[in-house]
Design a protein around this motif. Structure first.
Motif, PDB file in Angstrom:
ATOM      1  N   UNK A 108      38.908  64.528 101.003  1.00 24.22           N
ATOM      2  CA  UNK A 108      39.032  63.558  99.908  1.00 24.22           C
ATOM      3  C   UNK A 108      38.402  64.074  98.620  1.00 24.22           C
ATOM      4  N   UNK A 109      37.489  65.052  98.753  1.00 25.35           N
ATOM      5  CA  UNK A 109      36.864  65.650  97.579  1.00 25.35           C
ATOM      6  C   UNK A 109      37.497  66.994  97.221  1.00 25.35           C
ATOM      7  N   UNK A 110      38.677  67.245  97.769  1.00 30.23           N
ATOM      8  CA  UNK A 110      39.368  68.492  97.466  1.00 30.23           C
ATOM      9  C   UNK A 110      38.863  69.682  98.240  1.00 30.23           C
ATOM     10  N   UNK A 111      38.170  69.457  99.378  1.00 33.56           N
ATOM     11  CA  UNK A 111      37.609  70.557 100.153  1.00 33.56           C
ATOM     12  C   UNK A 111      38.530  70.949 101.305  1.00 33.56           C
ATOM     13  N   UNK A 112      38.606  72.245 101.571  1.00 32.62           N
ATOM     14  CA  UNK A 112      39.277  72.766 102.762  1.00 32.62           C
ATOM     15  C   UNK A 112      38.687  74.123 103.095  1.00 32.62           C
ATOM     16  N   UNK A 113      38.649  74.429 104.400  1.00 31.17           N
ATOM     17  CA  UNK A 113      38.053  75.668 104.878  1.00 31.17           C
ATOM     18  C   UNK A 113      39.153  76.649 105.277  1.00 31.17           C
ATOM     19  N   UNK A 211      36.056  80.980 103.191  1.00 32.74           N
ATOM     20  CA  UNK A 211      36.134  80.318 101.889  1.00 32.74           C
ATOM     21  C   UNK A 211      36.131  78.805 102.083  1.00 32.74           C
ATOM     22  N   UNK A 212      35.322  78.125 101.283  1.00 33.89           N
ATOM     23  CA  UNK A 212      35.408  76.676 101.161  1.00 33.89           C
ATOM     24  C   UNK A 212      35.983  76.375  99.779  1.00 33.89           C
ATOM     25  N   UNK A 213      37.230  75.912  99.737  1.00 38.07           N
ATOM     26  CA  UNK A 213      37.845  75.492  98.485  1.00 38.07           C
ATOM     27  C   UNK A 213      37.264  74.136  98.125  1.00 38.07           C
ATOM     28  N   UNK A 214      36.902  73.950  96.849  1.00 41.80           N
ATOM     29  CA  UNK A 214      36.212  72.732  96.418  1.00 41.80           C
ATOM     30  C   UNK A 214      36.806  72.236  95.098  1.00 41.80           C
ATOM     31  N   UNK A 215      38.101  72.041  95.049  1.00 36.50           N
ATOM     32  CA  UNK A 215      38.741  71.601  93.797  1.00 36.50           C
ATOM     33  C   UNK A 215      38.051  70.351  93.259  1.00 36.50           C
ATOM     34  N   UNK A 216      37.721  70.329  91.976  1.00 39.62           N
ATOM     35  CA  UNK A 216      37.982  71.342  90.934  1.00 39.62           C
ATOM     36  C   UNK A 216      36.838  72.339  90.752  1.00 39.62           C
ATOM     37  N   UNK A 217      35.863  72.349  91.665  1.00 37.73           N
ATOM     38  CA  UNK A 217      34.733  73.270  91.535  1.00 37.73           C
ATOM     39  C   UNK A 217      35.147  74.675  91.988  1.00 37.73           C
ATOM     40  N   UNK A 218      34.293  75.636  91.691  1.00 37.90           N
ATOM     41  CA  UNK A 218      34.533  77.001  92.149  1.00 37.90           C
ATOM     42  C   UNK A 218      34.419  77.061  93.669  1.00 37.90           C
TER      43      UNK A 218
END
Length: 252
Positions: A108-113, A211-218
């Motif tokens: 929900x916070x734009x995170x995916x591993x 990688x942990x994607x954290x849209x919109x963060x780096x």
């Protein structure tokens, strides 16, 4: 929660490998993901039995899955699946605070591993960008960002059984035998189809980064795994060669 208020997670070696020596020194092996080699067609069930502590197995068995190393430079050698060798990359995703608790991925916070495979040639790191019209290309990459369009491979979550002896680092960090475990690992299947196809004499090795994607963060990108080569076919019944250096289980 706003993007600015988010806690910054970090990637570490899979929790069953945490020891007093590696944790206290924040050693290289503590900070990098692990590559596990398994040798049966039921490799995924075998792996889940190891980390889950079922069928007579234990997370303490994880160090025995270390891949074979090259005699030339000590890098791992990964063989194609028809050699009955199967490879998983493993890491723990934690919060950067005392006790290093697990970080829960929040879609929900734009995170995916996920993980990415990087090619290392002449000291330069490159990421693979697939194409709909050809086989794709290797593009210059850095340790701090994904390459636009870079191939992403999924990381899945598995619980770690409580297995560690009292007083050990692993027990202190949530894996004490007889207590509810507070730990999980992330794992992903490494597709190895055959030997390296590079035709010249420049040495090519590879590494993997979680990688942990954290849209919109780096994104949060791990240290690289131990380097590895893509080897040709191997006799599937060949005995496992001892590694020149094996990470010890959590006995201290």
């Amino acid at each position: 929660m706003s993007a600015a208020a988010r806690e910054t997670p970090r990637w570490l070696a899979p929790a069953p490998l945490w020891t007093a020596r590696t944790v206290a020194a924040a050693s290289e092996e503590f900070l990098r993901p692990w590559i596990a080699e398994l040798r049966t067609d039921s490799f995924l069930a075998d792996f889940l039995s190891i980390v889950g502590g079922t069928d007579g197995r234990s997370p303490a068995d994880l160090p025995a899955t270390l891949p074979e190393r090259s005699d030339e430079d000590g890098s791992y050698r990964l063989f194609p699946s028809h050699s009955r060798r199967y490879y998983l990359v493993l890491a723990s995703l934690v919060c950067h605070r005392p006790g290093i608790p697990d970080h829960t991925v929040q879609p929900a916070l734009g995170e995916r591993a996920l993980f990415v495979l990087r090619r290392i040639r002449q000291g330069a790191e490159k990421g693979f960008v697939p194409s709909a019209t050809d086989t794709g290309t290797w593009q210059p990459a850095t340790a701090h960002a994904l390459v636009p369009g870079e191939r992403e491979l999924p990381l899945h979550r598995a619980p770690v059984a409580a297995f560690a002896a009292p007083g050990t680092a692993a027990a202190t960090l949530g894996m004490a035998a007889g207590q509810p475990s507070a730990r999980t690992v992330r794992y992903g299947y490494i597709p190895v189809s055959g030997g390296d196809t590079v035709a010249d004499d420049v040495t090519t090795t590879y590494v993997i980064r979680a990688v942990l994607v954290r849209d919109p963060c780096a994104p949060v990108i791990s240290a690289p795994t131990q380097p590895f080569e893509l080897a040709g076919p191997l006799d599937p019944d060949a005995p496992r060669r001892p590694s020149a250096a094996t990470t010890k289980g959590p006995t201290s």
